[in-house]
Design a protein around this motif. Structure first.
Motif, PDB file in Angstrom:
ATOM      1  N   ARG A 138     -12.831   1.227  19.660  1.00 54.61           N
ATOM      2  CA  ARG A 138     -14.164   0.656  19.826  1.00 54.61           C
ATOM      3  C   ARG A 138     -14.640   0.244  18.434  1.00 54.61           C
ATOM      4  O   ARG A 138     -14.053   0.660  17.441  1.00 54.61           O
ATOM      5  CB  ARG A 138     -15.125   1.662  20.453  1.00 54.61           C
ATOM      6  N   PRO A 139     -15.713  -0.557  18.377  1.00 55.46           N
ATOM      7  CA  PRO A 139     -16.230  -0.899  17.053  1.00 55.46           C
ATOM      8  C   PRO A 139     -16.632   0.377  16.316  1.00 55.46           C
ATOM      9  O   PRO A 139     -17.178   1.292  16.920  1.00 55.46           O
ATOM     10  CB  PRO A 139     -17.461  -1.759  17.361  1.00 55.46           C
ATOM     11  N   ALA A 140     -16.313   0.450  15.050  1.00 57.17           N
ATOM     12  CA  ALA A 140     -16.504   1.685  14.296  1.00 57.17           C
ATOM     13  C   ALA A 140     -17.958   2.038  14.034  1.00 57.17           C
ATOM     14  O   ALA A 140     -18.827   1.177  13.942  1.00 57.17           O
ATOM     15  CB  ALA A 140     -15.758   1.606  12.965  1.00 57.17           C
ATOM     16  N   LYS A 141     -18.185   3.357  13.952  1.00 59.80           N
ATOM     17  CA  LYS A 141     -19.448   3.907  13.484  1.00 59.80           C
ATOM     18  C   LYS A 141     -19.071   4.987  12.486  1.00 59.80           C
ATOM     19  O   LYS A 141     -18.124   5.737  12.720  1.00 59.80           O
ATOM     20  CB  LYS A 141     -20.230   4.516  14.650  1.00 59.80           C
ATOM     21  N   GLY A 142     -19.771   5.043  11.368  1.00 64.92           N
ATOM     22  CA  GLY A 142     -19.441   6.050  10.372  1.00 64.92           C
ATOM     23  C   GLY A 142     -20.637   6.415   9.530  1.00 64.92           C
ATOM     24  O   GLY A 142     -21.739   5.950   9.782  1.00 64.92           O
ATOM     25  N   THR A 143     -20.424   7.269   8.537  1.00 62.22           N
ATOM     26  CA  THR A 143     -21.513   7.666   7.645  1.00 62.22           C
ATOM     27  C   THR A 143     -21.100   7.436   6.194  1.00 62.22           C
ATOM     28  O   THR A 143     -19.989   7.790   5.800  1.00 62.22           O
ATOM     29  CB  THR A 143     -21.866   9.152   7.866  1.00 62.22           C
ATOM     30  N   ILE A 144     -22.013   6.850   5.438  1.00 60.48           N
ATOM     31  CA  ILE A 144     -21.767   6.631   4.016  1.00 60.48           C
ATOM     32  C   ILE A 144     -21.902   7.971   3.313  1.00 60.48           C
ATOM     33  O   ILE A 144     -22.916   8.653   3.466  1.00 60.48           O
ATOM     34  CB  ILE A 144     -22.810   5.650   3.413  1.00 60.48           C
ATOM     35  N   ILE A 145     -20.891   8.383   2.579  1.00 61.00           N
ATOM     36  CA  ILE A 145     -21.014   9.653   1.861  1.00 61.00           C
ATOM     37  C   ILE A 145     -21.298   9.446   0.377  1.00 61.00           C
ATOM     38  O   ILE A 145     -21.835  10.316  -0.288  1.00 61.00           O
ATOM     39  CB  ILE A 145     -19.803  10.586   2.074  1.00 61.00           C
ATOM     40  N   GLU A 146     -20.942   8.301  -0.152  1.00 57.37           N
ATOM     41  CA  GLU A 146     -21.363   7.951  -1.510  1.00 57.37           C
ATOM     42  C   GLU A 146     -21.202   6.450  -1.702  1.00 57.37           C
ATOM     43  O   GLU A 146     -20.443   5.798  -0.979  1.00 57.37           O
ATOM     44  CB  GLU A 146     -20.576   8.736  -2.573  1.00 57.37           C
ATOM     45  N   ALA A 147     -21.959   5.915  -2.665  1.00 58.46           N
ATOM     46  CA  ALA A 147     -21.884   4.480  -2.903  1.00 58.46           C
ATOM     47  C   ALA A 147     -22.311   4.187  -4.323  1.00 58.46           C
ATOM     48  O   ALA A 147     -23.106   4.923  -4.907  1.00 58.46           O
ATOM     49  CB  ALA A 147     -22.788   3.740  -1.924  1.00 58.46           C
ATOM     50  N   LYS A 148     -21.736   3.147  -4.884  1.00 57.50           N
ATOM     51  CA  LYS A 148     -22.092   2.783  -6.258  1.00 57.50           C
ATOM     52  C   LYS A 148     -21.871   1.296  -6.465  1.00 57.50           C
ATOM     53  O   LYS A 148     -21.221   0.623  -5.653  1.00 57.50           O
ATOM     54  CB  LYS A 148     -21.247   3.587  -7.246  1.00 57.50           C
ATOM     55  N   LEU A 149     -22.437   0.796  -7.573  1.00 58.74           N
ATOM     56  CA  LEU A 149     -22.208  -0.592  -7.935  1.00 58.74           C
ATOM     57  C   LEU A 149     -21.084  -0.606  -8.956  1.00 58.74           C
ATOM     58  O   LEU A 149     -21.191  -0.011 -10.019  1.00 58.74           O
ATOM     59  CB  LEU A 149     -23.490  -1.206  -8.512  1.00 58.74           C
ATOM     60  N   PRO A 158     -11.634   8.958   5.669  1.00 60.78           N
ATOM     61  CA  PRO A 158     -12.514   8.447   4.614  1.00 60.78           C
ATOM     62  C   PRO A 158     -11.897   7.193   3.985  1.00 60.78           C
ATOM     63  O   PRO A 158     -10.700   7.174   3.720  1.00 60.78           O
ATOM     64  CB  PRO A 158     -12.526   9.586   3.597  1.00 60.78           C
ATOM     65  N   VAL A 159     -12.694   6.169   3.787  1.00 60.57           N
ATOM     66  CA  VAL A 159     -12.220   4.964   3.091  1.00 60.57           C
ATOM     67  C   VAL A 159     -13.328   4.360   2.231  1.00 60.57           C
ATOM     68  O   VAL A 159     -14.511   4.520   2.515  1.00 60.57           O
ATOM     69  CB  VAL A 159     -11.770   3.814   4.031  1.00 60.57           C
ATOM     70  N   GLU A 160     -12.874   3.647   1.214  1.00 61.91           N
ATOM     71  CA  GLU A 160     -13.786   2.886   0.381  1.00 61.91           C
ATOM     72  C   GLU A 160     -13.882   1.483   0.962  1.00 61.91           C
ATOM     73  O   GLU A 160     -12.867   0.905   1.353  1.00 61.91           O
ATOM     74  CB  GLU A 160     -13.212   2.790  -1.031  1.00 61.91           C
ATOM     75  N   ILE A 161     -15.111   0.969   1.000  1.00 65.42           N
ATOM     76  CA  ILE A 161     -15.333  -0.359   1.555  1.00 65.42           C
ATOM     77  C   ILE A 161     -15.799  -1.314   0.472  1.00 65.42           C
ATOM     78  O   ILE A 161     -16.724  -1.006  -0.280  1.00 65.42           O
ATOM     79  CB  ILE A 161     -16.446  -0.329   2.624  1.00 65.42           C
ATOM     80  N   LEU A 162     -15.207  -2.478   0.439  1.00 71.42           N
ATOM     81  CA  LEU A 162     -15.669  -3.556  -0.432  1.00 71.42           C
ATOM     82  C   LEU A 162     -16.201  -4.675   0.447  1.00 71.42           C
ATOM     83  O   LEU A 162     -15.636  -4.944   1.516  1.00 71.42           O
ATOM     84  CB  LEU A 162     -14.506  -4.095  -1.269  1.00 71.42           C
ATOM     85  N   GLY A 163     -17.276  -5.318   0.000  1.00 73.46           N
ATOM     86  CA  GLY A 163     -17.776  -6.471   0.744  1.00 73.46           C
ATOM     87  C   GLY A 163     -19.233  -6.367   1.183  1.00 73.46           C
ATOM     88  O   GLY A 163     -19.733  -7.257   1.852  1.00 73.46           O
ATOM     89  N   LEU A 164     -19.913  -5.261   0.784  1.00 75.92           N
ATOM     90  CA  LEU A 164     -21.319  -5.124   1.177  1.00 75.92           C
ATOM     91  C   LEU A 164     -22.231  -5.924   0.246  1.00 75.92           C
ATOM     92  O   LEU A 164     -21.921  -6.145  -0.916  1.00 75.92           O
ATOM     93  CB  LEU A 164     -21.732  -3.653   1.161  1.00 75.92           C
ATOM     94  N   SER A 165     -23.384  -6.333   0.788  1.00 77.27           N
ATOM     95  CA  SER A 165     -24.336  -7.151   0.038  1.00 77.27           C
ATOM     96  C   SER A 165     -25.075  -6.365  -1.039  1.00 77.27           C
ATOM     97  O   SER A 165     -25.530  -6.907  -2.023  1.00 77.27           O
ATOM     98  CB  SER A 165     -25.357  -7.754   1.003  1.00 77.27           C
ATOM     99  N   GLU A 166     -25.226  -5.070  -0.798  1.00 75.91           N
ATOM    100  CA  GLU A 166     -25.926  -4.215  -1.754  1.00 75.91           C
ATOM    101  C   GLU A 166     -25.379  -2.794  -1.629  1.00 75.91           C
ATOM    102  O   GLU A 166     -24.539  -2.532  -0.766  1.00 75.91           O
ATOM    103  CB  GLU A 166     -27.438  -4.237  -1.497  1.00 75.91           C
ATOM    104  N   VAL A 167     -25.879  -1.889  -2.466  1.00 75.02           N
ATOM    105  CA  VAL A 167     -25.392  -0.511  -2.431  1.00 75.02           C
ATOM    106  C   VAL A 167     -26.190   0.302  -1.399  1.00 75.02           C
ATOM    107  O   VAL A 167     -27.394   0.446  -1.541  1.00 75.02           O
ATOM    108  CB  VAL A 167     -25.534   0.149  -3.832  1.00 75.02           C
ATOM    109  N   PRO A 168     -25.538   0.813  -0.357  1.00 72.40           N
ATOM    110  CA  PRO A 168     -26.273   1.628   0.623  1.00 72.40           C
ATOM    111  C   PRO A 168     -26.542   3.027   0.069  1.00 72.40           C
ATOM    112  O   PRO A 168     -26.097   3.346  -1.033  1.00 72.40           O
ATOM    113  CB  PRO A 168     -25.319   1.679   1.814  1.00 72.40           C
ATOM    114  N   ASN A 169     -27.258   3.851   0.835  1.00 71.00           N
ATOM    115  CA  ASN A 169     -27.539   5.227   0.421  1.00 71.00           C
ATOM    116  C   ASN A 169     -26.579   6.185   1.096  1.00 71.00           C
ATOM    117  O   ASN A 169     -26.128   5.929   2.215  1.00 71.00           O
ATOM    118  CB  ASN A 169     -28.961   5.619   0.825  1.00 71.00           C
TER     119      ASN A 169
END
Ligand code: GTP
Ligand code: MG
Length: 370
Positions: A252-263, A314-325
């Motif tokens: 199914r389309p994924a749902k997940g939680t951001i555990i950390e993010a940075k620029l 767990p995976v790192e994602i590239l391609g977001l418009s800004e840094v999420p929380n």
């Protein structure tokens, strides 16, 4: 929203758009199918079909766009447990994680494993355990406050030479509030003169009664230094995980939680996510908080580019418009336009909240001056 696109309106009331355009023309409203009409105009058209139009709230619109549905029991598949290591400062959390990683990972895989993200997967025979390295208490609390629960099991590290300390108690309270089972790792048992029973005694004061004392709390004496007890600890984690019967639908389309993010200077916004259901793929359109975009690349815990990530991974994602929380929920949606729309709705909501609170302050200020 106070206006709606003609095409969207037609879809909603299940009438051909051309028919609606004709009616609009008769009302003197000249628009094309891609233009928007006001709620009042839409209401009048709907009346002609005996349809009562109601304004959709931003919340409803958002939920509709996200479309997070319940999975059927038969679609669920077993998934690995996600384990958070908690405990007082210097009690050996990082050392323990290192010991686990080295005794389990390095001997099976050639070359040293570099930890690229704050979460990693350990293989034990044919089973996996996902360890979260980051969440100190604050991150854990932040995630819980947002309704995101990523942790299945908490490993509470207590140094045998120091015993139960303030942050140990905090960790116990957090895990209990989140209803997450606790496995106690009594660490540093290699040190001379330490007594694990003293730690057990202290734990009973906080409602954790060791199994060998007739309770149901699993306590494993370990040493991150000599690696004594590490295998037992891993076995216990798998045992508790098995009892939880952790499952998720991978299809199914994924749902997940951001555990950390940075620029990141070179790569732009980089977020680490734990997938909770579905499978996240390169090319997916995503939304997390107000950050949105298309997944440009996925990088696993070994620094390797991967095409997809399933439940618990767990995976790192590239391609977001800004840094999420940290704690933001990530959803895969149908296309990038939808993701941007959700982001706009959320930004609008934030703005309204801001205005609401700032006007309140002004009013209060005003009254206090009278
Ligand atoms: P914070 O991240 O600062 O909260 O600490 P931590 O809980 O991650 O502890 P860390 O792993 O950094 O270990 C703290 C100190 O305890 C280090 O000097 C470790 O070498 C030492 N240590 C950790 N585990 C053991 C152990 O099993 N035996 C002994 N003798 N020392 C240990
Ligand atoms: Mg540490």
């Amino acid at each position: 929203p106070d206006s709606i696109r003609v095409s969207e309106f037609a879809e909603k009331i299940k009438r051909p758009a051309t028919e609606i355009l004709k009616k609009l023309l008769l009302m003197g409203v000249m628009v094309t199918i891609n233009q928007e009409i006001s709620f009042e105009v839409a209401e009048k058209i709907a009346e002609q079909y005996n349809i009562l139009l109601e304004k959709e709230t931003k919340q409803e619109r958002e939920e509709e766009l996200i479309n997070d549905f319940e999975d059927k029991e038969e679609d669920l598949r077993p998934r690995p447990p996600v384990v958070t290591v908690m405990g007082h400062v210097d009690h050996g959390k990082t050392s323990l994680l290192d010991a686990i990683r080295h005794s389990r990972v390095v001997e099976t895989e050639a070359g040293g494993i570099t930890q690229h993200i704050g979460a990693y997967t350990v293989d034990i025979n044919d089973k996996k355990i996902v360890f979260l390295d980051t969440p100190g208490h604050e991150a854990f609390t932040a995630m819980r406050a947002r309704g995101a629960q990523v942790t299945d099991i908490a490993v509470l590290v207590v140094a045998a030479d120091d015993g139960v300390m303030p942050q140990t108690i905090e960790a116990i309270n957090h895990a209990k509030a989140a209803n997450v089972p606790i496995i106690v790792a009594i660490n540093k048992i290699d040190k001379s003169g330490v007594n694990p029973d003293r730690v057990k005694q202290e734990l009973t004061e906080y409602g954790l009664i060791p199994e060998d004392w007739g309770g149901d709390t699993i306590c494993v004496p370990v040493s991150a230094k000599t690696k004594q007890g590490i295998d037992t600890l891993l076995e216990m984690i798998l045992l508790v995980a098995e009892m939880q019967e952790l499952k998720a639908n991978p299809n199914r389309p994924a749902k997940g939680t951001i555990i950390e993010a940075k620029l990141d200077k070179g790569r732009g916004p980089v977020a680490t996510v734990i997938v909770q259901k579905g499978t996240l793929k390169v090319g997916d359109s995503i939304i997390a908080g107000t950050a949105y975009g298309k997944v440009r690349a996925l990088i696993d815990d070994k620094g390797k580019k991967v095409k997809s990530a399933g439940p618990s991974m767990p995976v790192e994602i590239l391609g977001l418009s800004e840094v999420p929380n940290a704690g933001d929920i990530l959803y895969v949606v149908s296309d990038e336009k939808t993701a941007r729309q959700i982001s706009e709705i959320r930004k609008e909501k934030e703005k309204q909240k801001y205005f609401a609170s700032s006007s309140k302050i002004t009013l209060q200020d005003l009254y206090s001056q009278i």
